[in-house]
Design an enzyme around this catalytic site. Structure first.
Site, PDB file in Angstrom:
ATOM      1  N   ARG A 146      -7.856   1.787  -6.610  1.00 17.42           N
ATOM      2  CA  ARG A 146      -7.158   1.278  -5.036  1.00 17.42           C
ATOM      3  C   ARG A 146      -8.768   1.997  -4.096  1.00 17.42           C
ATOM      4  O   ARG A 146      -8.636   2.858  -4.522  1.00 17.42           O
ATOM      5  CB  ARG A 146      -6.062   1.416  -4.741  1.00 17.42           C
ATOM      6  CG  ARG A 146      -4.979   0.814  -5.073  1.00 17.42           C
ATOM      7  CD  ARG A 146      -3.184   1.319  -4.472  1.00 17.42           C
ATOM      8  NE  ARG A 146      -2.847   2.604  -5.622  1.00 17.42           N
ATOM      9  CZ  ARG A 146      -3.576   4.053  -4.380  1.00 17.42           C
ATOM     10  NH1 ARG A 146      -3.843   3.433  -3.336  1.00 17.42           N
ATOM     11  NH2 ARG A 146      -2.674   4.598  -5.048  1.00 17.42           N
ATOM     12  N   TYR A 190      -9.958  -5.985  -8.217  1.00 20.11           N
ATOM     13  CA  TYR A 190      -9.203  -5.015  -9.087  1.00 20.11           C
ATOM     14  C   TYR A 190      -7.958  -5.106  -8.261  1.00 20.11           C
ATOM     15  O   TYR A 190      -7.706  -4.287  -7.185  1.00 20.11           O
ATOM     16  CB  TYR A 190     -10.113  -3.891  -9.293  1.00 20.11           C
ATOM     17  CG  TYR A 190      -9.460  -2.949 -10.868  1.00 20.11           C
ATOM     18  CD1 TYR A 190     -10.242  -3.683 -11.750  1.00 20.11           C
ATOM     19  CD2 TYR A 190      -8.475  -1.797 -10.463  1.00 20.11           C
ATOM     20  CE1 TYR A 190      -9.542  -2.249 -12.578  1.00 20.11           C
ATOM     21  CE2 TYR A 190      -8.102  -1.074 -11.123  1.00 20.11           C
ATOM     22  CZ  TYR A 190      -8.590  -0.572 -12.440  1.00 20.11           C
ATOM     23  OH  TYR A 190      -7.946  -0.773 -14.048  1.00 20.11           O
ATOM     24  N   GLY A 191      -6.770  -4.840  -9.291  1.00 21.48           N
ATOM     25  CA  GLY A 191      -5.187  -4.424  -9.097  1.00 21.48           C
ATOM     26  C   GLY A 191      -5.227  -4.600  -7.780  1.00 21.48           C
ATOM     27  O   GLY A 191      -5.018  -5.009  -6.692  1.00 21.48           O
ATOM     28  N   GLY A 192      -4.470  -3.030  -7.477  1.00 21.66           N
ATOM     29  CA  GLY A 192      -4.048  -3.563  -5.607  1.00 21.66           C
ATOM     30  C   GLY A 192      -4.491  -3.453  -4.587  1.00 21.66           C
ATOM     31  O   GLY A 192      -4.310  -4.181  -3.985  1.00 21.66           O
ATOM     32  N   LYS A 210       0.938  -3.362  -3.890  1.00 19.72           N
ATOM     33  CA  LYS A 210       1.004  -2.678  -2.311  1.00 19.72           C
ATOM     34  C   LYS A 210       1.426  -3.020  -1.060  1.00 19.72           C
ATOM     35  O   LYS A 210       1.646  -2.427  -0.435  1.00 19.72           O
ATOM     36  CB  LYS A 210       0.139  -1.824  -2.970  1.00 19.72           C
ATOM     37  CG  LYS A 210      -0.125  -0.594  -4.493  1.00 19.72           C
ATOM     38  CD  LYS A 210       1.308  -0.437  -4.422  1.00 19.72           C
ATOM     39  CE  LYS A 210       1.042   0.533  -5.593  1.00 19.72           C
ATOM     40  NZ  LYS A 210       2.655   0.988  -6.344  1.00 19.72           N
ATOM     41  N   HIS A 250       8.129   3.559  -2.152  1.00 22.77           N
ATOM     42  CA  HIS A 250       7.480   4.018  -3.959  1.00 22.77           C
ATOM     43  C   HIS A 250       7.855   4.310  -4.354  1.00 22.77           C
ATOM     44  O   HIS A 250       8.296   5.500  -5.499  1.00 22.77           O
ATOM     45  CB  HIS A 250       6.230   4.739  -2.949  1.00 22.77           C
ATOM     46  CG  HIS A 250       4.978   4.321  -4.141  1.00 22.77           C
ATOM     47  ND1 HIS A 250       4.134   5.132  -4.191  1.00 22.77           N
ATOM     48  CD2 HIS A 250       4.679   3.688  -5.773  1.00 22.77           C
ATOM     49  CE1 HIS A 250       3.328   4.948  -5.633  1.00 22.77           C
ATOM     50  NE2 HIS A 250       4.110   4.198  -6.213  1.00 22.77           N
ATOM     51  N   SER A 300       1.311  10.161  -7.527  1.00 28.91           N
ATOM     52  CA  SER A 300       0.191   9.991  -9.129  1.00 28.91           C
ATOM     53  C   SER A 300       0.574  11.070  -9.887  1.00 28.91           C
ATOM     54  O   SER A 300       0.621  12.408  -9.665  1.00 28.91           O
ATOM     55  CB  SER A 300      -0.464   9.699  -8.965  1.00 28.91           C
ATOM     56  OG  SER A 300      -1.505  10.234  -8.189  1.00 28.91           O
ATOM     57  N   ALA A 301       0.761  10.942 -11.381  1.00 29.49           N
ATOM     58  CA  ALA A 301       0.139  11.992 -12.047  1.00 29.49           C
ATOM     59  C   ALA A 301       1.390  13.036 -12.365  1.00 29.49           C
ATOM     60  O   ALA A 301       1.233  13.773 -12.617  1.00 29.49           O
ATOM     61  CB  ALA A 301      -1.050  12.286 -12.470  1.00 29.49           C
ATOM     62  N   CYS A 302       2.782  12.420 -11.854  1.00 28.93           N
ATOM     63  CA  CYS A 302       3.752  13.180 -11.981  1.00 28.93           C
ATOM     64  C   CYS A 302       4.710  12.779 -13.044  1.00 28.93           C
ATOM     65  O   CYS A 302       5.610  12.644 -12.858  1.00 28.93           O
ATOM     66  CB  CYS A 302       4.661  13.437 -10.864  1.00 28.93           C
ATOM     67  SG  CYS A 302       3.827  14.512  -9.761  1.00 28.93           S
ATOM     68  N   GLY A 303       4.661  11.346 -13.842  1.00 31.88           N
ATOM     69  CA  GLY A 303       5.413  11.441 -15.012  1.00 31.88           C
ATOM     70  C   GLY A 303       6.565  10.462 -14.590  1.00 31.88           C
ATOM     71  O   GLY A 303       7.606  10.092 -14.940  1.00 31.88           O
ATOM     72  N   LYS A 304       5.925   9.472 -13.535  1.00 35.93           N
ATOM     73  CA  LYS A 304       7.367   8.282 -13.030  1.00 35.93           C
ATOM     74  C   LYS A 304       7.251   6.910 -14.200  1.00 35.93           C
ATOM     75  O   LYS A 304       8.524   7.388 -14.274  1.00 35.93           O
ATOM     76  CB  LYS A 304       6.216   7.971 -11.499  1.00 35.93           C
ATOM     77  CG  LYS A 304       6.971   6.947 -10.803  1.00 35.93           C
ATOM     78  CD  LYS A 304       6.198   6.094 -10.213  1.00 35.93           C
ATOM     79  CE  LYS A 304       7.241   5.439  -8.739  1.00 35.93           C
ATOM     80  NZ  LYS A 304       6.426   4.787  -7.624  1.00 35.93           N
ATOM     81  N   THR A 305       5.820   6.727 -14.393  1.00 37.73           N
ATOM     82  CA  THR A 305       6.232   5.723 -15.643  1.00 37.73           C
ATOM     83  C   THR A 305       7.285   6.499 -17.369  1.00 37.73           C
ATOM     84  O   THR A 305       8.422   5.565 -17.388  1.00 37.73           O
ATOM     85  CB  THR A 305       5.285   5.232 -15.719  1.00 37.73           C
ATOM     86  OG1 THR A 305       4.720   4.795 -15.179  1.00 37.73           O
ATOM     87  CG2 THR A 305       5.440   4.159 -17.097  1.00 37.73           C
ATOM     88  N   ASP A 324       8.263   1.013 -10.322  1.00 38.91           N
ATOM     89  CA  ASP A 324       7.147   1.434  -8.826  1.00 38.91           C
ATOM     90  C   ASP A 324       7.247   1.410  -7.662  1.00 38.91           C
ATOM     91  O   ASP A 324       7.142   2.047  -7.176  1.00 38.91           O
ATOM     92  CB  ASP A 324       5.656   0.833  -9.704  1.00 38.91           C
ATOM     93  CG  ASP A 324       4.437   1.001  -8.855  1.00 38.91           C
ATOM     94  OD1 ASP A 324       4.810   1.946  -8.289  1.00 38.91           O
ATOM     95  OD2 ASP A 324       4.419   0.199  -8.046  1.00 38.91           O
ATOM     96  N   ARG A 376      -5.961   0.232 -16.283  1.00 41.02           N
ATOM     97  CA  ARG A 376      -4.968  -0.715 -16.555  1.00 41.02           C
ATOM     98  C   ARG A 376      -4.288  -1.783 -17.972  1.00 41.02           C
ATOM     99  O   ARG A 376      -4.975  -2.428 -18.206  1.00 41.02           O
ATOM    100  CB  ARG A 376      -4.430  -1.420 -15.464  1.00 41.02           C
ATOM    101  CG  ARG A 376      -5.059  -0.441 -14.080  1.00 41.02           C
ATOM    102  CD  ARG A 376      -3.428   0.169 -14.408  1.00 41.02           C
ATOM    103  NE  ARG A 376      -3.972   1.515 -12.685  1.00 41.02           N
ATOM    104  CZ  ARG A 376      -2.844   1.767 -11.707  1.00 41.02           C
ATOM    105  NH1 ARG A 376      -1.162   1.653 -12.009  1.00 41.02           N
ATOM    106  NH2 ARG A 376      -3.053   2.520 -10.895  1.00 41.02           N
ATOM    107  N   GLY A 394      11.559  13.171 -22.859  1.00 42.12           N
ATOM    108  CA  GLY A 394      12.490  12.954 -23.089  1.00 42.12           C
ATOM    109  C   GLY A 394      13.877  13.751 -22.615  1.00 42.12           C
ATOM    110  O   GLY A 394      15.005  13.715 -22.472  1.00 42.12           O
TER     111      GLY A 394
END
Length: 640
Positions: free
Chosen positions: A101, A252-254, A261, A281, A303-308, A332, A424, A549
């Protein structure tokens, strides 16, 4: 349906001009392309403007997928992966200039600059239309224009939004087929709404959101194509008042998948503001207790905080043995609205995962790895010698050789990454083993808790609960992550990302906060609001919490609080767990002392936090609701 348009047309007027040459293109079709008059007109106008070689209406069928993926393989855009290892999977490589993005080229063209606010890039809508008209003029010369009817959300949902993306990229078509409802059935629904064959109403009933996209690389006769056409000049543009999207220059992507988005957050957040719902979001996860009860949580992380990882969490063995389960509704985006039962209900407007590949592994996210075993598109990852994919963190031992994301030979000692950091995978959501049975329920799922969080090495405890809705909105408005870049003055500085919506809110952020406060007037059973931090460190720089976990233990405490099953410790920042109420069974070495360290509040750190929050509020200007500085003053008083 493919319509050849050999005649080249040129125009000196605005987008809406139609000529007999372009009308002749449609005369070549044996059947009408659509009975929806406004859509037919718009496609005609865009054909006239963009001058494609052919127009193709996408039906979303398996036959179309086979034809387009084969075409992309023939062009060199796709590599077909080993059918035994990754059936029906393909790898794409973009150019090095089109990999993510591009926030600095993303515009909110609201009627006034104040409407976009200080956190968005604003451009005058009339001036931007002139600019884009010239950019799109002839932009699809020599290429096929794909007309992609799509729907964000289940078709029967009251929040469903039908859009039509016009694109000259077959890569976009194949990704959109995975990421949303797409094709002939969506077009039929739109036509039936417009003709009166369907009486059920939704916001936007009978209308569509025009979404125009071009890679901006016209292909004159005799000119060789590239495997990833794009343009150095890029625009991702949103017109909130007229509900339009225009994207130029990126494939690309979004930037190019305009349902994601662009529509599902930036445009949808404007629609939600006008119609008393919320476009956020957020992931949506279900927590299912041994007694058969279920609770659903909407969770917002930067981002980069373990969402998925949280969306696809697998509980520890002690929980699984006891009968606990989790399920995923979405990873997401969440659309939430006041339901007749008094709660906020949420749907996931997407049907696929557009996930970051690097770092995804069976050790970190086994459900994601299971979800991408087939029918998946990979972009900018490594290609192994046996026709599989690989990226950093996927296995402990890297392959001895592969082709990297730039198409070069790669070995572990070559000094380059095999996959781009933003590489991705695009995978169907239905392939996740823990997909929730109600993930496509038009009625959504009832939300019991909203959870905010960020990456904070200090200050923030593992988990705490807001005192009430307004305090919870304040927590979300001030959330952020500590920057890890080594640039002077940035290490450890908190980058505020309110509700994880900083790049995605399609209007003034102050008005967005006000909307959150106003939503409490429309919901009789408000969700409880919590904040989590998996990333707190000791004085020695080691993580205090194992994460992954084990985060199930935090979710258990959250749902028990929602259900009134456990008491809590009142602190100046909110309610926190008592150690005896926090499940530590099977968590080796986790003592009451370690728990206390993880939950400790340092008043000097919080005084600095409160001061920094004020600096952030000041930057938002005069649209900031008075309730936010009021909540800050209350917190400062409680901290003493």
């Amino acid at each position: 349906m493919r319509i050849n348009c050999e005649t080249q047309v040129h125009f000196s007027h605005a987008i809406a001009i139609i000529t007999s040459a372009h009308l002749a293109c449609y005369a070549m079709s044996n059947t009408p392309t659509t009975t929806h008059a406004a859509l037919q007109q718009w496609v005609a106008d865009m054909t006239a403007l963009c001058s494609p070689l052919a127009v193709e209406w996408c039906d979303g069928s398996d036959a179309e997928w086979e034809r387009l993926t084969s075409l992309l393989v023939e062009k060199g855009t796709f590599t077909r992966l080993n059918a035994e290892k990754r059936p029906n999977c393909f790898l794409a490589r973009s150019t090095t200039s089109d990999v993510a993005r591009i926030e600095d080229r993303t515009f909110i063209c609201s009627a006034t600059q104040a409407g976009a606010g200080p956190t968005n890039h604003w451009a005058d809508p009339a001036e931007m239309r002139v600019t884009l008209t010239e950019k799109f003029r002839g932009s699809m010369t020599g290429r096929t224009m794909y007309v992609i009817p799509f729907c964000m959300g289940p078709l029967d949902s009251p929040l469903a939004k039908i859009g039509v993306e016009i694109s000259d990229s077959a890569y976009v078509v194949t990704n959109m087929r995975i990421m949303c409802h797409m094709g002939a059935h969506v077009l039929k629904r739109l036509e039936d709404e417009a003709s009166g064959a369907i009486t059920k109403k939704r916001d936007g009933f009978g209308t569509f959101i025009p979404s125009l996209h071009s890679v901006g690389a016209p292909l004159p006769s005799g000119q060789a194509d590239t495997t990833w056409p794009c343009n150095d000049h890029k625009y991702i543009v949103h017109f909130p008042e007229t509900r339009e999207i225009m994207s130029y220059g990126s494939g690309y992507g979004g930037n190019a998948l305009l349902g994601k988005k662009c529509l599902a957050l930036r445009i949808a957040s404007n629609i939600a503001h006008d119609h008393e719902w919320m476009a956020e979001h957020m992931l949506i996860v279900g927590v299912h207790a041994p007694d058969g009860s279920s609770n659903y949580l909407s969770v917002a992380f930067p981002s980069a905080c373990g969402k998925t990882n949280l969306a696809m969490l697998i509980p520890p063995p002690t929980y699984l043995d006891a009968g606990w389960k989790t399920s995923i509704v979405g990873d997401d985006i969440a659309w939430l609205w006041p339901h007749e039962d008094g709660k906020l209900h949420a749907i996931n407007p997407e049907t696929g995962y557009f996930g970051v590949a690097p770092g995804t592994a069976y050790e970190t996210n086994p459900l994601a790895m299971e979800s991408i075993k087939a029918n998946t598109l990979f972009t900018n990852v490594g290609l192994t010698d046996d026709g599989d994919v690989w990226w950093e963190g996927m296995t402990q031992t890297p392959p001895a050789h592969l082709i990297d994301w730039t198409g070069q030979d790669w070995t572990p000692d070559c000094g380059r990454s095999a996959a781009h950091a933003n590489a991705r995978f695009t995978a169907p959501a239905v392939q996740c083993p823990t997909i929730d049975p109600n993930w496509q329920n038009p009625d959504g799922v009832p939300i019991d808790a909203i959870v905010f969080g960020g990456r904070r090495a200090t200050t923030m405890p593992l988990v705490f609960q807001a005192l009430d809705w307004n305090h919870g909105v304040y927590i979300g408005a001030t959330m952020g992550s500590e920057m890890t870049a080594a640039a002077a003055g940035t290490l450890g500085k908190v980058r505020r990302d309110p509700m994880a919506m900083l790049p995605f809110c399609g209007y003034n952020m102050g008005d967005y906060f006000a909307h959150w406060f106003e939503m409490s007037q429309h919901v009789t059973q408000l969700p409880q609001i919590f904040h989590v931090d998996w990333f707190r460190k000791s004085a020695e720089g080691k993580f205090l919490w194992p994460g992954y976990g084990e985060n199930m233990r935090v979710l258990e405490w959250i749902v028990k609080r929602c259900n009134g099953q456990v008491a809590a410790n009142a602190t100046p920042i909110g309610a926190s767990p008592f150690f005896e109420d926090f499940n530590t069974a099977g968590l080796e070495g986790f003592t009451a002392e370690k728990f206390a360290e993880l939950m400790a509040l340092d008043r000097s750190e919080w005084q600095a936090e409160i001061a920094d929050q004020q600096e952030f509020f000041t930057s938002l200007g005069d649209h900031l609701p008075a309730e936010l500085p009021h909540q800050r003053e209350l917190l400062a008083a409680r901290m003493g």
